[in-house]
Design an enzyme around this catalytic site. Structure first.
Site, short mmCIF file in Angstrom:
data_model
loop_
_atom_site.label_atom_id
_atom_site.label_comp_id
_atom_site.label_asym_id
_atom_site.label_seq_id
_atom_site.Cartn_x
_atom_site.Cartn_y
_atom_site.Cartn_z
N ASP A 79 0.85 -1.20 0.00
CA ASP A 79 0.00 0.00 0.00
C ASP A 79 0.88 1.24 0.00
O ASP A 79 2.06 1.19 0.38
CB ASP A 79 -0.97 0.02 1.20
CG ASP A 79 -0.27 0.12 2.55
OD1 ASP A 79 0.78 -0.51 2.72
OD2 ASP A 79 -0.78 0.85 3.43
N GLU A 144 -0.04 -0.93 5.85
CA GLU A 144 1.02 -0.36 6.70
C GLU A 144 0.83 1.14 6.87
O GLU A 144 1.03 1.68 7.95
CB GLU A 144 2.40 -0.64 6.08
CG GLU A 144 3.56 -0.39 7.04
CD GLU A 144 4.06 1.05 7.08
OE1 GLU A 144 4.80 1.38 8.00
OE2 GLU A 144 3.68 1.85 6.18
N1 BES Z 1 8.58 3.36 5.54
C1 BES Z 1 7.91 4.16 6.48
C2 BES Z 1 8.59 4.23 7.82
C3 BES Z 1 9.94 4.87 7.82
C4 BES Z 1 10.25 5.91 6.99
C5 BES Z 1 10.85 4.41 8.69
C6 BES Z 1 11.50 6.48 7.03
C7 BES Z 1 12.08 4.98 8.74
C8 BES Z 1 12.41 6.02 7.89
C9 BES Z 1 6.49 3.68 6.69
O1 BES Z 1 5.86 3.33 5.48
C10 BES Z 1 5.68 4.79 7.28
O2 BES Z 1 5.52 5.80 6.65
N2 BES Z 1 5.18 4.60 8.48
C11 BES Z 1 4.32 5.53 9.12
C12 BES Z 1 3.64 4.77 10.23
C13 BES Z 1 2.29 5.27 10.61
C14 BES Z 1 1.34 5.49 9.48
C15 BES Z 1 1.71 4.35 11.65
C16 BES Z 1 5.08 6.71 9.67
O3 BES Z 1 6.23 6.59 10.12
O4 BES Z 1 4.52 7.82 9.65
ZN ZN Z 2 5.23 5.26 4.53
#
Ligand code: BES
Ligand code: ZN
Length: 450
Positions: A79, A144
């Site tokens: 997603d 996710e």
């Molecule tokens: N890939 C990211 C998380 C991420 C980005 C980790 C950059 C480390 C560095 C993930 O897809 C994401 O965006 N997670 C969200 C989580 C939330 C929606 C619960 C975030 O970090 O905002």
């Molecule tokens: Zn993300």
């Protein structure tokens, strides 16, 4: 358009699905994307299935498991975030385009490009050698970006089938191009929406202004009260559970070729801010924050409209570090806001999704195997050991529910524009990821886990 090789062509097909999990009108595209992915995993020789959930489907694929081999689970998500504001994209978000060796599309970095590099690594190994050296499970979810609401239930329901020794995830960043990076910590997150309500209708600000409290002014006051002037969060108890950074971390991070200068260049921010006694990297990787993600209400059109708005809102998230618990932080923030909020308005506090923090030992046997794999893919470069400011809440759930640690081997670059217009992923990083998958599985197959 530069000519595309096989794996890149396939990645572009994957990227063409507008699999935006938060948008109900895209549910068809999300599930079509899952079907396409499962079909591809079957084509490369894995047993693959699409599992429905009460939300978006989960794709699981595996090879034929052999006794005595370690089981590696590779997790990713198909997603993506919404593409808006779409007018700021140089090329259409769901029509991938390569410019100067960089692939531009929504999801190219976060996370389709990264998970697909692993899939292509396995595809190539199966094609060239007929097998891979470990028992492998791909777990690719479609929720996710909305906090994985159904994945914990899925893990519990399929605990046996998902039994594994180690998990690998490429959904983070490298500190810079060509710098192999092993991430051993992620921040957690706690979300909240607040609404400030005043009069029962928008009021003429001349007729009533001065006597009726303005919800927008109250909101501004509430939001400003979250921070002190030295950058610290002013909520009582906010830092109670925060573990201090270890000396080795502060020393290691000081030597990482990424810091304030790069952050200014990547973001366009004229200057940086935050807690004064920490470096920028320490603030992002090892310290918690309070952020305002959006503010709304009142007159947004052109020109002036002289009103006192009846209601305004703000969306907040708090990034958390070990050992902060999301529920504790949300409760502390609510207490703070209620204490600061004046009479004359009502304050509604609506908790949102949350995710736990994660930290592991990068020097464990699997951590060392991952470092060796990274050294093989990026010869002559020192492996950067990092934590990340972003959150992947399911990684903590893996630890809690499956009892398994996760290796975070990011392939995106800090300027990949994840969640923003012109998201991108260099073709070289995609290719490095394909190789990394193969070296990682080789190195992990040699770790004595029994
Ligand atoms: N890939 C990211 C998380 C991420 C980005 C980790 C950059 C480390 C560095 C993930 O897809 C994401 O965006 N997670 C969200 C989580 C939330 C929606 C619960 C975030 O970090 O905002
Ligand atoms: Zn993300």
């Amino acid at each position: 358009m530069e000519p595309l090789s096989g794996p890149l062509n396939l990645l572009c097909e994957f990227l063409r699905f507008p699999s935006v999990s938060t948008d109900p009108s895209r549910a068809g595209a999300v599930s079509a994307c899952a079907q396409w992915l499962a079909g591809h995993l079957a084509e490369i020789g894995l047993l693959s299935e699409v599992h429905p959930t009460p939300g978006h489907p989960v794709v699981v694929a595996r090879n034929l498991h052999k006794l005595g081999r370690p089981t590696v689970l590779i997790y990713g998500h198909y997603d993506v975030q919404p593409e808006d504001p779409v007018e700021l994209w140089q090329s259409a978000p769901f029509e991938p385009e390569i410019r100067n060796g960089v692939l531009f599309a929504r999801g190219s970095a976060d996370n389709k490009g990264q998970i697909f590099a692993h899939i292509q690594g396995v595809a190539q190994a199966l094609k060239n050698k007929g097998e891979i050296p470990v028992n492998l499970i791909f777990l690719v979810e479609g929720e996710e970006e909305i906090g994985s609401p159904h994945l914990e239930g899925f893990l519990k329901a399929h605990r046996e089938a998902l039994r594994c020794d180690i998990i690998a995830v490429s959904d983070t960043s490298m500190v810079a191009a060509g710098v192999p990076t092993l991430t051993y910590g992620l921040r957690g997150i706690a979300a909240m929406e607040i609404r400030v309500k005043g009069p029962s209708m928008d009021l003429h600000s001349g007729i009533y202004g001065g006597a009726v409290r303005n919800p927008a002014v109250v909101l501004a006051h509430l939001l400003a009260s979250l921070h002190r002037s030295d950058g610290r969060v002013a909520v009582e108890g906010f830092y109670d559970a925060v573990l201090p950074l270890e000396d080795w971390e502060r020393e290691a991070w000081a030597g990482i070729p990424f810091g304030e200068r790069q952050i200014e260049a990547n973001t366009g921010a004229p200057a940086l801010g935050g807690e004064v006694e920490f470096t920028a990297l320490e603030r992002i990787w090892g310290r918690p924050t309070a952020e305002v993600n959006g503010i709304g209400g009142g007159f947004q059109g052109e020109g002036t409209k002289t009103i006192i708005p009846k209601e305004v809102f703000a969306k907040l998230t708090f990034r958390l570090v070990p050992d902060q618990a999301p529920e504790f932080v949300l409760a502390a923030v609510e207490r703070h806001l209620r204490a600061v909020c004046p009479a004359g308005v009502t304050l509604e506090v609506l908790p949102g999704h949350s995710g736990e923090t994660y930290v592991t030992d990068p020097h464990s046997p699997c951590g060392r195997a991952a470092q060796e794999a990274l050294r093989r893919v990026f010869p002559g470069r020192q492996v950067a050991l990092t934590r990340e400011g972003g959150s992947i809440p399911i990684v903590n759930t893996f630890q809690r529910v499956l009892g398994v640690e996760t290796l975070l081997l990011g392939l995106a670059l800090p300027d990949c524009r994840a969640h923003a217009p012109n998201e991108n992923f260099p073709v070289a990083n995609f290719e490095a990821g394909i190789l990394l998958n193969q070296t990682l599985l080789e190195e992990l197959s040699r770790v004595n886990l029994f």
